[in-house]
Design an enzyme around this catalytic site. Structure first.
Site, mmCIF file in Angstrom:
data_model
loop_
_atom_site.group_PDB
_atom_site.id
_atom_site.type_symbol
_atom_site.label_atom_id
_atom_site.label_comp_id
_atom_site.label_asym_id
_atom_site.label_seq_id
_atom_site.Cartn_x
_atom_site.Cartn_y
_atom_site.Cartn_z
ATOM 1 N N SER A 95 0.854 -1.183 0.000
ATOM 2 C CA SER A 95 0.000 0.000 0.000
ATOM 3 C C SER A 95 0.890 1.233 0.000
ATOM 4 O O SER A 95 1.893 1.281 0.722
ATOM 5 C CB SER A 95 -0.908 0.013 1.220
ATOM 6 O OG SER A 95 -1.747 1.154 1.222
ATOM 7 N N HIS A 109 -2.545 7.324 -4.669
ATOM 8 C CA HIS A 109 -2.629 6.173 -3.772
ATOM 9 C C HIS A 109 -2.741 4.914 -4.601
ATOM 10 O O HIS A 109 -3.375 4.913 -5.667
ATOM 11 C CB HIS A 109 -3.866 6.306 -2.872
ATOM 12 C CG HIS A 109 -4.325 5.007 -2.276
ATOM 13 N ND1 HIS A 109 -5.402 4.291 -2.800
ATOM 14 C CD2 HIS A 109 -3.854 4.276 -1.238
ATOM 15 C CE1 HIS A 109 -5.569 3.187 -2.073
ATOM 16 N NE2 HIS A 109 -4.648 3.152 -1.138
ATOM 17 N N ARG A 113 -3.368 -6.404 -2.843
ATOM 18 C CA ARG A 113 -3.355 -7.259 -1.661
ATOM 19 C C ARG A 113 -3.949 -8.630 -1.983
ATOM 20 O O ARG A 113 -4.699 -8.797 -2.958
ATOM 21 C CB ARG A 113 -4.136 -6.609 -0.525
ATOM 22 C CG ARG A 113 -5.574 -6.280 -0.896
ATOM 23 C CD ARG A 113 -6.252 -5.404 0.126
ATOM 24 N NE ARG A 113 -7.632 -5.104 -0.242
ATOM 25 C CZ ARG A 113 -7.989 -4.068 -0.996
ATOM 26 N NH1 ARG A 113 -7.069 -3.223 -1.437
ATOM 27 N NH2 ARG A 113 -9.258 -3.860 -1.295
ATOM 28 N N HIS A 178 -20.450 11.948 4.204
ATOM 29 C CA HIS A 178 -20.871 13.031 5.092
ATOM 30 C C HIS A 178 -20.717 14.398 4.442
ATOM 31 O O HIS A 178 -21.302 15.377 4.904
ATOM 32 C CB HIS A 178 -20.098 12.973 6.409
ATOM 33 C CG HIS A 178 -18.612 13.119 6.270
ATOM 34 N ND1 HIS A 178 -17.815 12.105 5.812
ATOM 35 C CD2 HIS A 178 -17.787 14.164 6.521
ATOM 36 C CE1 HIS A 178 -16.548 12.504 5.804
ATOM 37 N NE2 HIS A 178 -16.510 13.748 6.218
ATOM 38 N N GLY A 262 -2.026 -4.072 13.681
ATOM 39 C CA GLY A 262 -0.867 -3.690 12.884
ATOM 40 C C GLY A 262 -0.091 -2.550 13.522
ATOM 41 O O GLY A 262 -0.501 -1.966 14.530
ATOM 42 N N ARG A 263 1.039 -2.219 12.904
ATOM 43 C CA ARG A 263 1.872 -1.138 13.427
ATOM 44 C C ARG A 263 1.204 0.205 13.114
ATOM 45 O O ARG A 263 1.034 0.573 11.951
ATOM 46 C CB ARG A 263 3.256 -1.211 12.801
ATOM 47 C CG ARG A 263 4.175 -0.070 13.201
ATOM 48 C CD ARG A 263 5.633 -0.370 12.910
ATOM 49 N NE ARG A 263 6.442 0.823 12.875
ATOM 50 C CZ ARG A 263 6.771 1.580 13.916
ATOM 51 N NH1 ARG A 263 6.310 1.255 15.126
ATOM 52 N NH2 ARG A 263 7.531 2.640 13.785
#
Length: 308
Positions: A95, A109, A113, A178, A262-263
């Site tokens: 990612s 981006h 995966r 939103h 995760g980190r």
């Protein structure tokens, strides 16, 4: 192909993809280099995070590889497929998020995966996911067409219908409900891909990963030397706030990482280094800032339109 062989092939590809993307982005920046942080997860697995900061072109760029496993899929993964709740899992992916310094260069981006979910006595379930999307601060139709033309080429392994499907999915996914506003001009998004077979799905996923630099670097080169001042910089920081809102409220990858232990630093690496919010701000009518909202932040057929 056995499950172990498949996982090894995917892991080898993804680690190579991280290496190639980092090398190309660092070369393009011409100054800063990626620093690597190797990490492990107490509940299983780990990864290597690479971050470039303070560059000539990129204010911050992060490219993460991770391979994690656990005894049960977190809610962010099983919510879309409740039949998989309680299965052990392995998740492996790359990612990346690139935040440029110049406001005329878009943020980009990409993510690819692979998941497997297992339960004793039942066949393993596997699927691929990923895509790439573009978030401009100042819109240029030539850049948008180029981005989507490359996205269309990336879909070749799945046939002509894939681009339209995954382009629409991207428009729907990267949407701030939103605010009733798209995050950017889209690209591709796919998930739960396991048909027609592993080899075809893996080929498509590789194509998406391999086409990211072809889609992004020509745009970055075209806009990197554009003159800008305080107004453009202030608008860039304001629009980055939308990026933060989406990633913290809606993004499945962020939620999966946080819910699966995760980190944290690696997960939140996707956030820009500087950002600003302004209460109930509106762009000046007729300005380039207003044009972003009126012309670019809406779904468009970038391949079919004749743009001026």
């Amino acid at each position: 192909m056995s499950d172990g062989t498949a996982l090894h092939a995917v892991k080898r590809y993804l680690q190579g993809l991280q290496d190639r993307i980092c090398a190309e982005l660092a070369r393009e920046d011409g100054g800063a280099q990626f620093l690597e942080d190797a990490w492990t997860r107490p509940t299983g697995g780990g990864g290597r995070s690479r971050v470039l900061t303070g560059g000539n072109l990129f204010e911050q760029a992060g490219v993460n590889f991770s391979h994690v496993h656990g005894e049960a899929l977190p809610p962010s993964a099983s919510a879309q497929r409740p039949e998989l709740a309680g299965r052990s899992f392995q998740a492996i992916g790359v990612s990346l998020v690139v935040h440029p310094l110049n406001p005329y260069v878009p943020t980009s981006h990409a993510n690819v995966r692979f998941f497997t979910a297992e339960k004793p006595g039942e066949p393993a379930v596997w699927w691929f996911g990923g895509g790439f999307d573009l978030t401009p601060y100042y819109g240029f139709e030539a850049d948008c067409r180029h981005w989507h033309q490359v996205a269309h080429r990336a879909c070749a392994p799945l046939g002509e219908q894939a681009y339209a499907r995954y382009k629409t999915w991207c428009d729907d996914y990267f949407y701030l409900r939103h605010r009733q506003e798209p995050r950017g001009i889209g690209g591709l998004f796919f998930d739960d891909l396991n048909a027609p077979d592993f080899d075809t799905c893996f080929s498509f996923t590789r194509s998406v990963g391999d086409h990211y630099l072809d889609a992004y670097l020509p745009i970055a080169r075209r806009r990197r030397d554009s003159a800008f001042g305080e107004r453009e910089r202030a608008f860039q920081l304001y629009r980055r706030g939308r990026y933060v809102e989406f990633n913290l409220v809606y993004d499945r990858g962020t939620l999966f990482g946080l819910q699966s232990g995760g980190r944290t630093e690696s997960i939140l690496m996707s956030l820009p280094p500087l950002v600003a919010w302004r209460y109930d701000w509106r762009p000046e009518p007729g300005s380039e800032e207003a044009r972003l909202y009126e012309v670019f932040l809406r779904p468009r057929d970038w391949l079919g339109e004749v743009c001026g």
